[in-house]
Design a protein around this motif. Structure first.
Motif, mmCIF file in Angstrom:
data_model
loop_
_atom_site.group_PDB
_atom_site.id
_atom_site.type_symbol
_atom_site.label_atom_id
_atom_site.label_comp_id
_atom_site.label_asym_id
_atom_site.label_seq_id
_atom_site.Cartn_x
_atom_site.Cartn_y
_atom_site.Cartn_z
ATOM 1 N N ALA A 217 57.480 27.520 42.408
ATOM 2 C CA ALA A 217 57.842 28.986 42.189
ATOM 3 C C ALA A 217 57.558 29.433 40.840
ATOM 4 N N PRO A 218 57.487 28.645 39.603
ATOM 5 C CA PRO A 218 56.730 29.173 38.435
ATOM 6 C C PRO A 218 55.284 29.455 38.681
ATOM 7 N N SER A 219 54.666 28.768 39.481
ATOM 8 C CA SER A 219 53.233 29.210 39.621
ATOM 9 C C SER A 219 53.103 30.526 40.402
ATOM 10 N N ALA A 220 53.617 30.543 41.130
ATOM 11 C CA ALA A 220 53.847 32.014 41.866
ATOM 12 C C ALA A 220 54.168 33.126 40.983
ATOM 13 N N SER A 221 55.243 32.768 40.289
ATOM 14 C CA SER A 221 55.571 33.663 39.240
ATOM 15 C C SER A 221 54.632 34.054 38.412
ATOM 16 N N ALA A 222 53.842 33.208 37.919
ATOM 17 C CA ALA A 222 52.641 33.354 36.938
ATOM 18 C C ALA A 222 51.584 34.075 37.608
ATOM 19 N N GLY A 223 51.422 34.105 38.807
ATOM 20 C CA GLY A 223 50.257 34.621 39.638
ATOM 21 C C GLY A 223 50.732 36.206 39.791
ATOM 22 N N LEU A 224 51.901 36.082 40.221
ATOM 23 C CA LEU A 224 52.558 37.545 40.246
ATOM 24 C C LEU A 224 52.549 38.623 38.824
ATOM 25 N N VAL A 225 52.781 37.901 37.926
ATOM 26 C CA VAL A 225 52.808 38.425 36.597
ATOM 27 C C VAL A 225 51.603 39.005 36.039
ATOM 28 N N THR A 226 50.512 37.968 36.485
ATOM 29 C CA THR A 226 49.045 38.216 36.106
ATOM 30 C C THR A 226 48.711 39.603 36.798
ATOM 31 N N GLY A 227 48.817 39.592 38.327
ATOM 32 C CA GLY A 227 48.770 40.740 39.067
ATOM 33 C C GLY A 227 49.273 41.921 38.257
ATOM 34 N N ILE A 228 50.334 41.983 37.865
ATOM 35 C CA ILE A 228 51.239 43.294 37.343
ATOM 36 C C ILE A 228 50.586 43.597 36.141
ATOM 37 N N LYS A 229 50.166 42.589 35.337
ATOM 38 C CA LYS A 229 49.298 42.686 34.026
ATOM 39 C C LYS A 229 48.061 43.354 34.179
ATOM 40 N N LEU A 230 47.433 42.981 35.093
ATOM 41 C CA LEU A 230 46.055 43.332 35.295
ATOM 42 C C LEU A 230 45.875 44.807 35.837
ATOM 43 N N SER A 231 47.160 44.987 36.669
ATOM 44 C CA SER A 231 46.836 46.514 37.351
ATOM 45 C C SER A 231 47.402 47.331 36.210
ATOM 46 N N GLN A 232 48.416 47.068 35.344
ATOM 47 C CA GLN A 232 48.827 48.034 34.318
ATOM 48 C C GLN A 232 47.833 48.367 33.014
ATOM 49 N N THR A 233 46.983 47.143 32.784
ATOM 50 C CA THR A 233 46.252 47.128 31.681
ATOM 51 C C THR A 233 44.637 47.504 31.726
ATOM 52 N N LEU A 234 44.428 46.996 33.051
ATOM 53 C CA LEU A 234 42.862 47.209 33.462
ATOM 54 C C LEU A 234 42.654 48.140 34.511
ATOM 55 N N PRO A 235 42.344 49.250 34.665
ATOM 56 C CA PRO A 235 42.125 50.151 35.780
ATOM 57 C C PRO A 235 41.220 49.591 36.792
ATOM 58 N N GLU A 236 40.358 48.864 36.353
ATOM 59 C CA GLU A 236 39.191 48.256 37.114
ATOM 60 C C GLU A 236 40.197 47.283 38.169
ATOM 61 N N CYS A 237 41.287 46.866 37.997
ATOM 62 C CA CYS A 237 41.836 45.578 38.652
ATOM 63 C C CYS A 237 42.427 46.255 39.764
ATOM 64 N N THR A 238 42.777 47.480 39.613
ATOM 65 C CA THR A 238 43.688 48.285 40.676
ATOM 66 C C THR A 238 43.223 47.997 42.245
ATOM 67 N N SER A 239 42.115 48.179 42.584
ATOM 68 C CA SER A 239 41.563 48.209 43.966
ATOM 69 C C SER A 239 41.778 46.631 44.251
ATOM 70 N N MET A 240 41.322 45.798 43.115
ATOM 71 C CA MET A 240 41.186 44.107 43.423
ATOM 72 C C MET A 240 42.612 43.770 43.878
ATOM 73 N N VAL A 241 43.752 44.325 43.158
ATOM 74 C CA VAL A 241 45.247 43.771 43.562
ATOM 75 C C VAL A 241 45.415 44.166 44.740
ATOM 76 N N ARG A 242 45.257 45.559 45.100
ATOM 77 C CA ARG A 242 45.567 45.923 46.224
ATOM 78 C C ARG A 242 45.200 44.950 47.512
#
Length: 970
Positions: A217-242
């Motif tokens: 579970a902590p690894s899954a949480s880390a991956g999800l937090v990474t996705g949230i941060k990337l989509s919020q701070t780097l606009p280039e990641c929006t299409s990748m996270v989708r």
């Protein structure tokens, strides 16, 4: 202190070792207990990304008790030298020390972390890069404590490094993300998400997706937090996270707790621009009941509430049982959540339902749940329930009375914050008959409260004073009692501001209120507050018939105060003279004594006041003997009184004056004229009502505001049209989620209108050429004629540019509203994303826009008048026009806001605030009509069911203009 304290935050409360192993290891590094004690306070904050931890280490006590004598001795780490610590950090290059001396490595890392988080100490880029490179050697250590400390250090030090140097550590972190130790996988991914470079996004996508579907579970949480941060701070990641929707759904179903909460947030972010997709996500999570985490259910409640608001069913007076479709399902879900076993979910459901514009009888289930939650043993639950009840009590005090017994019990709660909120909520439920009892209870408890709680209660009493004007003397006596006592500055400031606001809203209370303020001058120990009170007395003295009782208190401030108070006292005496000619001879004598003051500022103010008063008394000799002192005409100076003109406040704020001068400078034609610059020649600008009513001094030194007409004056062809009367706020002509975002700004001239369209291109790999807006239709072609247009040459991806349409009004169309149908026309050119070169063919395209409305308010500029009653009397009845009409609104507040917005005028004297227990609501409005002088309105709103009877009087420079204003209202 146990090493678990350090391990908890790093492993997200997942321990890597058993208790026996930790105990065994603790014996080996007992000498590191001081390090854990120092770092335990800030470790958790770093992982929570708390921005308030700038000086968290410097403020912590780093002492320990030794021996039986209990003497305290300072740690050697309390005073650290950066050069010494950097020298110690060279041990990172020693492979043997890294592998065999983890205790020493931990000490050095702790000192480096402390330096990085100490105020005033900053690593240079070269030092940070060297440390960043040296820390990569620490990955050779197999000690898990060193590894966790290393992760913390990398998160803190990377902000000082050159972004291009991140590659030094990336390979080591990538290796940890694929290792067999679960905690290392999770923590390495968290660090990499913080220091990632946009050019490396593709390389880590595979690792993030693997982490999201990890069984740990902590690894899954880390991956999800990474996705949230990337989509919020780097606009280039929006299409990748989708593209991670499948993995996110899998993590949501497999795990519970925080992982499920994070998965729902990330899933919502991927669909945030698609309302239909959001509705589908909410519906699936609601119906399949896949959410087990209370925090995830809370987010689902918020998303469901957003859907209800978007649908708008609750705004149409619809009962809960009448709602259908997605809106009805969302409301049923909220009602079901009220009975959830988790207090967190029940409170959020109650808060969401109370935020919707529902009827009183529909909120009874919410009141029942709140009544139960108020008896909870948890203070935070009681506070949250009180917060929700307070919001309901503002709208429906009747149904909130069911919780009155519980509220009275909470006034004796052990938690001071709960007590404060309970008292303020009780104030909202008070009636005219229970005010005395409530104030008596508050008097017994307010002295023992913290100053923040005292301020909150005083603010509640001030708002209650507006609600029951017939009991104003009772409230004033209570405020006077607290103002005369020794109290903190914030509390006395709140009382003074409340008294001033009550006088502004109800001038009939000026005599008693001014006397309270004057008496407080002798007991106030705060110099800043004394000067504020002196300024307030001088400004409000124009409402009083007899100011003689206040003069001794003011002069006493001059005799006993410091130089700032003395200067304020002189200015206060001078302003009082300007409003009350009968006091000039007496105050003139006092000001002569002030000229001999030792302070330069005080002497200058006194000398200027004497000169102005001498001139005013010479030019206007008032015959006081033939008048009765009770006659209100006696205290009013003549219209040409020089003292009254100099000391009267301006009819506009300094912010308005600044922007008006900026607009004047932009107009080259006005700057070229040889006439003297006067206030009348300046262009009119307007502020929002909330900006005018703000009593925060810091708002006067706010960030410079942009002039809306600046873009027009910058174009020579449009600047030649003359001075702009008014520019509207930007109006959306498209949705924010569309390919081309268009906003319209209306620039109003005396005989022309310029429509400015700001076009933003959001389509990648496209450039828009020859961009313009054309009018495709009008409700009345005889009113306006399009005489010109200016197109934007080209708009690249992510850029914004403006195009213009010039409309000329035909004869007899002054002040005429109209509606225009619009269409965006442009040429699309495909371009290469990297080089920007053209790679495709050109083709013409048209894009429909929403209709633009020219409304009556566009021809009216809201302006502020310092004394509405005086200006109204000067206008006279010759230009007066009257109208009586019935209007349909859902509430009185909606009626007031709609009338003010429709007329485009400014509400004066605080009349836009609802007066409780009154059969009608008075409304004073002021403004300037295009090509005309000021316009004043006095209106009365009387509710009769859903119909509000509007009786309105308008005065202007002519009766024809007044009648024109009334003809707008239909």
């Amino acid at each position: 202190m146990s090493l678990q304290r350090l391990m908890g935050p790093l492993g997200r409360n997942e321990n890597l070792f058993s208790n026996a192993e930790i105990e065994k290891r603790g014996k080996k590094i007992d000498n590191l207990d001081w390090m854990i004690e120092v770092s335990s306070n800030w470790v958790e904050k770093i992982w929570m990304d708390d921005p308030s931890h700038e000086d968290r280490i410097a403020t912590n006590s780093i002492t320990e008790t030794e021996g039986h004598a209990g003497k305290s001795k300072k740690r050697p780490q309390e005073v650290l030298e950066k050069a010494v610590v950097l020298q110690e950090a060279r041990i990172f290059h020693d492979d043997k020390a890294v592998k065999n001396k983890p205790d020493l490595i931990l000490q050095v890392l702790t000192r480096l972390l402390r330096l990085a988080n100490t105020r005033g100490i900053r690593f240079s880029q070269s030092e940070a890069t060297e440390l960043f490179f040296a820390s990569s050697k620490l990955f050779l250590s197999e000690d898990q404590f060193v590894r966790r400390m290393l992760y913390l250090f990398l998160k803190e030090i990377y902000i000082f490094c050159n972004p291009d140097d991140v590659i030094i550590i990336t390979s080591s972190l990538t290796k940890d993300m694929t290792c067999d130790i679960p905690n290392n996988r999770a923590n390495a991914l968290r660090v990499l998400a913080c220091i990632i470079n946009p050019s490396m996004l593709g390389a880590i996508e595979r690792y993030v997706k693997q982490a999201i579907v990890d069984s740990y579970a902590p690894s899954a949480s880390a991956g999800l937090v990474t996705g949230i941060k990337l989509s919020q701070t780097l606009p280039e990641c929006t299409s990748m996270v989708r593209r991670w929707v499948t993995e996110i759904n899998q993590a949501m179903k497999r795990h519970g707790g925080v992982t499920q909460y994070l998965a729902l947030i990330l899933l919502y972010q991927t669909k945030s621009t698609d309302r239909l997709a959001i509705s589908k996500i909410v519906s699936q999570c609601r119906n399949k009941k896949v959410l087990r985490c209370p925090m995830a259910i809370v987010m689902l409640i918020r998303y469901s509430t957003g859907l209800i608001i978007d649908e708008g069913a609750a705004y149409n007076g619809m009962m809960l049982t009448e709602a259908s479709g997605a809106c009805g399902e969302s409301i049923d879900f909220l009602l079901t959540c009220l009975k959830h076993k988790s207090d967190l979910v029940a409170i959020e459901a109650a808060r969401s339902l109370s935020s919707l514009p529902l009827k009183a009888e529909e909120l009874y289930p919410v009141i029942s749940v709140i009544n139960v939650l108020l008896t909870s043993v948890k203070p935070c639950v009681r506070f949250a329930a009180l917060k929700t009840l307070a919001s309901i009590a503002e709208r429906f005090p009747g149904i909130s009375m069911e919780c009155k017994d519980k509220l009275e019990e909470l006034t004796k709660d052990n938690n001071s914050t709960v007590v404060t909120l309970a008292v303020t909520t009780l104030l909202k439920l008070s009636t005219e008959d229970t005010i005395d009892m409530v104030l008596e209870k508050i008097s017994c408890t307010i002295c023992s409260m913290e100053k923040e709680d005292q301020v909150a209660i005083i603010k509640g009493i001030i708002s209650l004073q507006m609600k029951f004007p017939s009991r104003r003397l009772t409230f004033l006596l209570f405020l006077e009692k607290n103002l005369m006592q020794k109290a903190p500055y914030e509390l006395k400031k709140t009382i003074v501001v409340g008294i001033i606001e009550s006088v502004n809203c109800r001038p009939e209370a000026s005599e008693d209120s001014l006397l309270i303020l004057s008496k407080s001058l002798d007991t106030c120990e705060h110099a800043n507050l004394v000067t504020d009170i002196l300024n307030a007395i001088s400004e409000l003295s124009r409402l009083a018939l007899d100011v003689s009782p206040h003069i001794p208190y003011i002069y006493n401030c001059f005799l006993l105060g410091d130089r700032s108070i003395r200067a304020a006292a002189v200015s206060s005496l001078a302003k009082i003279c300007s409003h009350h000619p009968s006091m000039r001879s007496s105050i003139f004598v006092l000001l002569k004594h002030c000229v001999r003051d030792e302070d330069d500022e005080t002497r200058d103010r006194a000398a200027a006041a004497l000169a102005i008063l001498n001139l005013a008394m010479t030019e206007n000799s008032y015959d006081f003997a033939s008048h009765d002192y009770s006659d209100t005409t006696f205290v009013k100076p003549s219209d040409d009184d020089v003292a009254c003109h100099i000391y009267s406040p301006m009819d506009f704020s300094f912010s308005q004056l600044e922007r008006s001068l900026q607009a004047y400078i932009l107009d080259s034609d006005e700057m070229g004229k040889e006439e003297l610059l006067t206030f009348e020649s300046l262009p009119h600008v307007e502020d929002k009502a909330e900006e005018q009513h703000s009593m925060n001094i810091a708002s006067l030194i706010s960030k410079k505001k942009k002039i809306p007409a600046e873009s027009v004056y910058a174009i020579p062809e449009l600047a030649a049209l003359g001075q702009i009367f008014k520019s509207s706020f930007p109006i959306h002509s498209t949705e924010d989620e569309t390919e081309y975002v268009v906003q319209c700004v209306k620039h109003i001239y005396v005989d022309m209108i310029v429509l400015e369209f700001k076009v933003h291109n959001t389509v990648e790999n496209q450039r828009l050429d020859n961009v313009g807006v054309v009018i495709t239709g009008c409700d009345n072609d005889d009113l306006y004629e399009a005489v010109g247009e200016l197109r934007a040459k080209s708009i690249s991806y992510g850029c914004t540019d403006s195009c213009f349409i010039v409309l000329k009004g035909n004869s007899g169309t002054k002040f005429s509203p109209s509606v225009f149908a619009l269409e965006l026309q442009f040429t699309v050119c495909s371009v290469d994303e990297e080089s920007g070169e053209e790679v495709g063919e050109f083709f013409e395209e048209e894009y429909p826009l929403e209709d633009i409305h020219i409304v009556s308010a566009d021809f009216m500029q809201g302006t502020v008048v310092s004394d509405f009653r005086t200006c109204w009397g000067k206008r006279g009845k010759e230009s007066e026009a009257y109208k009586n009409i019935g209007l349909q609104f859902n509430s009185l507040q909606e009626a007031i806001s709609s009338i003010v917005e429709f007329l485009g005028m400014y509400p004066c004297d605080g009349t836009e605030q609802i007066t409780m227990n009154k059969p009608s609501q008075m409304l004073h409005l002021s403004g300037t009509l295009i090509g005309s002088d000021s316009v004043l309105c006095r209106a009365s709103l009387s509710p009769q069911g859903n119909i509000f009877v509007l009786k309105i009087l308008v005065r202007s420079e002519s009766k024809e203009i007044s009648q024109t204003i009334l003809d707008w209202i239909e």
